[in-house]
Design an enzyme around this catalytic site. Structure first.
Site, PDB file in Angstrom:
ATOM      1  N   PRO A  73       0.619  -1.246   0.159  1.00  0.00           N
ATOM      2  CA  PRO A  73       0.070  -0.025   0.160  1.00  0.00           C
ATOM      3  C   PRO A  73       0.713   1.289   0.023  1.00  0.00           C
ATOM      4  CG  PRO A  73      -0.911  -1.485   1.489  1.00  0.00           C
ATOM      5  CD  PRO A  73       0.244  -2.191   0.937  1.00  0.00           C
ATOM      6  N   ASN A  74       0.305   2.290  -0.779  1.00  0.00           N
ATOM      7  CA  ASN A  74       0.988   3.483  -0.749  1.00  0.00           C
ATOM      8  C   ASN A  74       1.962   3.968  -1.632  1.00  0.00           C
ATOM      9  OD1 ASN A  74      -1.325   4.729   0.535  1.00  0.00           O
ATOM     10  ND2 ASN A  74      -0.528   3.780   2.433  1.00  0.00           N
ATOM     11  N   ARG A 130       5.633  12.425  -2.452  1.00  0.00           N
ATOM     12  CA  ARG A 130       5.595  13.019  -1.215  1.00  0.00           C
ATOM     13  C   ARG A 130       6.670  12.513  -0.176  1.00  0.00           C
ATOM     14  NH1 ARG A 130      -0.682  11.447  -0.715  1.00  0.00           N
ATOM     15  NH2 ARG A 130      -0.799  12.287  -2.918  1.00  0.00           N
ATOM     16  N   TYR A 145      11.557   8.884   1.739  1.00  0.00           N
ATOM     17  CA  TYR A 145      11.802   7.857   0.683  1.00  0.00           C
ATOM     18  C   TYR A 145      12.310   8.374  -0.583  1.00  0.00           C
ATOM     19  CZ  TYR A 145       8.098   5.982   3.755  1.00  0.00           C
ATOM     20  OH  TYR A 145       7.207   5.219   4.888  1.00  0.00           O
ATOM     21  N   ASN A 176       7.779  -5.714  -0.565  1.00  0.00           N
ATOM     22  CA  ASN A 176       7.823  -4.543   0.418  1.00  0.00           C
ATOM     23  C   ASN A 176       6.160  -4.548   0.839  1.00  0.00           C
ATOM     24  OD1 ASN A 176       7.744  -2.296   1.762  1.00  0.00           O
ATOM     25  ND2 ASN A 176       8.763  -1.166   0.449  1.00  0.00           N
ATOM     26  N   ALA A 220       3.104  -0.582   5.285  1.00  0.00           N
ATOM     27  CA  ALA A 220       2.701  -0.584   6.463  1.00  0.00           C
ATOM     28  C   ALA A 220       2.051  -1.750   6.897  1.00  0.00           C
ATOM     29  CB  ALA A 220       1.513   0.628   6.675  1.00  0.00           C
ATOM     30  N   ASP A 254       0.889 -15.243   6.795  1.00  0.00           N
ATOM     31  CA  ASP A 254       0.455 -16.511   6.720  1.00  0.00           C
ATOM     32  C   ASP A 254       0.364 -16.864   5.258  1.00  0.00           C
ATOM     33  OD1 ASP A 254      -0.100 -16.811   9.250  1.00  0.00           O
ATOM     34  OD2 ASP A 254      -2.356 -16.568   9.180  1.00  0.00           O
ATOM     35  N   GLU A 307      12.025  -9.850   2.201  1.00  0.00           N
ATOM     36  CA  GLU A 307      11.222  -8.725   2.607  1.00  0.00           C
ATOM     37  C   GLU A 307      12.058  -7.526   2.620  1.00  0.00           C
ATOM     38  OE1 GLU A 307       9.468  -8.656   6.706  1.00  0.00           O
ATOM     39  OE2 GLU A 307       9.397  -6.292   6.712  1.00  0.00           O
ATOM     40  N   HIS A 359      12.376  -3.064   2.618  1.00  0.00           N
ATOM     41  CA  HIS A 359      12.001  -1.843   2.974  1.00  0.00           C
ATOM     42  C   HIS A 359      13.065  -0.592   2.560  1.00  0.00           C
ATOM     43  CE1 HIS A 359       8.621  -3.151   5.461  1.00  0.00           C
ATOM     44  NE2 HIS A 359       9.729  -4.188   5.928  1.00  0.00           N
ATOM     45  N   LEU A 360      12.447   0.478   2.015  1.00  0.00           N
ATOM     46  CA  LEU A 360      13.137   1.400   1.495  1.00  0.00           C
ATOM     47  C   LEU A 360      13.969   2.088   2.467  1.00  0.00           C
ATOM     48  CD1 LEU A 360      10.501   3.012  -0.801  1.00  0.00           C
ATOM     49  CD2 LEU A 360      12.631   2.203  -1.636  1.00  0.00           C
ATOM     50  N   SER A 361      13.010   2.487   3.845  1.00  0.00           N
ATOM     51  CA  SER A 361      13.729   3.192   4.929  1.00  0.00           C
ATOM     52  C   SER A 361      14.264   1.937   5.714  1.00  0.00           C
ATOM     53  CB  SER A 361      12.720   4.099   5.663  1.00  0.00           C
ATOM     54  OG  SER A 361      11.633   3.133   6.235  1.00  0.00           O
ATOM     55  N   ARG A 412      13.133   4.189  12.923  1.00  0.00           N
ATOM     56  CA  ARG A 412      12.192   5.038  12.860  1.00  0.00           C
ATOM     57  C   ARG A 412      10.895   4.871  13.926  1.00  0.00           C
ATOM     58  NH1 ARG A 412       9.258   4.743   6.899  1.00  0.00           N
ATOM     59  NH2 ARG A 412       8.362   6.635   7.840  1.00  0.00           N
ATOM     60  N   ARG A 419       6.942   1.008  13.759  1.00  0.00           N
ATOM     61  CA  ARG A 419       7.668   0.297  12.380  1.00  0.00           C
ATOM     62  C   ARG A 419       8.733  -0.793  12.769  1.00  0.00           C
ATOM     63  NH1 ARG A 419       5.364   3.546   8.511  1.00  0.00           N
ATOM     64  NH2 ARG A 419       5.143   5.862   9.395  1.00  0.00           N
TER      65      ARG A 419
HETATM   66  O1  CA2 Z   1      10.470   1.742   3.971  1.00  0.00           O
HETATM   67  C1  CA2 Z   1       9.536   1.146   3.682  1.00  0.00           C
HETATM   68  O2  CA2 Z   1       9.610   0.685   2.408  1.00  0.00           O
HETATM   69  C2  CA2 Z   1       8.291   1.126   4.238  1.00  0.00           C
HETATM   70  O3  CA2 Z   1       7.732  -0.245   3.988  1.00  0.00           O
HETATM   71  C3  CA2 Z   1       7.332   2.123   3.727  1.00  0.00           C
HETATM   72  C4  CA2 Z   1       5.831   2.125   4.010  1.00  0.00           C
HETATM   73  C5  CA2 Z   1       5.947   2.193   5.604  1.00  0.00           C
HETATM   74  O4  CA2 Z   1       4.697   2.168   6.180  1.00  0.00           O
HETATM   75  C6  CA2 Z   1       6.667   1.272   6.278  1.00  0.00           C
HETATM   76  O5  CA2 Z   1       6.860   1.334   7.661  1.00  0.00           O
HETATM   77  C7  CA2 Z   1       8.169   1.147   5.657  1.00  0.00           C
HETATM   78  C8  CA2 Z   1       5.126   3.209   3.607  1.00  0.00           C
HETATM   79  C9  CA2 Z   1       4.942   3.290   2.114  1.00  0.00           C
HETATM   80  C10 CA2 Z   1       4.405   4.592   1.632  1.00  0.00           C
HETATM   81  O6  CA2 Z   1       5.265   5.104   0.785  1.00  0.00           O
HETATM   82  C11 CA2 Z   1       4.846   6.577   0.409  1.00  0.00           C
HETATM   83  C12 CA2 Z   1       5.795   7.193  -0.495  1.00  0.00           C
HETATM   84  C13 CA2 Z   1       5.702   8.551  -0.635  1.00  0.00           C
HETATM   85  C14 CA2 Z   1       4.845   9.058  -0.227  1.00  0.00           C
HETATM   86  C15 CA2 Z   1       4.004   8.542   0.682  1.00  0.00           C
HETATM   87  C16 CA2 Z   1       3.970   7.245   1.087  1.00  0.00           C
END
Ligand code: CA2
Length: 163
Positions: free
Chosen positions: A15-16, A23, A28, A80, A83, A93, A104, A106-108, A113, A117
């Site tokens: 998601p997202n 943003r 990110y 990835n 959230a 599961d 798995e 993650h970008l961050s 954080r 998270r």
């Molecule tokens: O760091 C990651 O890759 C995350 O999976 C990114 C998720 C976050 O909820 C995880 O804790 C860590 C959020 C993805 C949303 O990405 C956005 C990118 C740009 C603007 C808004 C949201």
């Protein structure tokens, strides 16, 4: 001799992640999801593999793709979960139920954080986790699947045995 078929890797964004580059650049970066996917495709090709990238904002669709990955002939999944990593037992599961190894990513750096998270419920079902390298996390995920595949099964089995 039969022609060698390039191993296919499934890359799933949760998601997202479709908002990438639009943003929160401080967290990110400014690279769009389309650019991330292009570099994943190039990287996989440079390793003699093929990547298929998909994004969904829907937990159930991600579950469906994970379940189908083996049938679709994928050698592994770079995932990835966004959230959903932090609370989706359905995704955990699904990852635990397939033979296809899942890395798995993650970008961050989720461990650096907010507290909520720090924990991924998906991680224990995956063969490993790569976190904090920006878009390179996905490339490292592809490398992990391609370099370690034969031994992944054993590590996965060991991970599954953990309580
Ligand atoms: O760091 C990651 O890759 C995350 O999976 C990114 C998720 C976050 O909820 C995880 O804790 C860590 C959020 C993805 C949303 O990405 C956005 C990118 C740009 C603007 C808004 C949201």
């Amino acid at each position: 001799m039969a022609p060698r078929v390039a191993p296919a890797i499934l890359v799933l964004h949760g998601p997202n992640l479709n908002l990438l580059g639009t943003r929160e650049p401080a967290v990110y970066g400014r690279i769009s999801l389309a650019e991330v996917n292009r570099s994943v495709h190039r990287h996989a090709e440079s390793r003699g593999a093929r990547a298929v990238c998909r994004q969904s904002n829907h937990e159930g669709e991600l579950v469906d793709w994970i379940q189908a990955a083996g049938r679709e002939g994928f050698r592994g999944i770079v995932f990835n979960p966004g959230a959903l990593s932090h609370y989706s037992i359905a995704l955990r599961d699904a990852v635990a139920s397939v033979r296809v190894p899942v890395v798995e990513v993650h970008l961050s750096n989720i461990h650096a954080r907010e507290e909520f998270r720090h924990h991924s419920v998906v991680a224990a079902a995956a063969v490993g986790q790569i976190s904090g390298f920006g878009p390179a996390s996905y490339l490292l995920g592809v490398d992990a699947l391609l370099s370690a595949s034969p031994s992944l099964d054993g590590r996965r089995a060991a991970a599954r045995r953990r309580p």
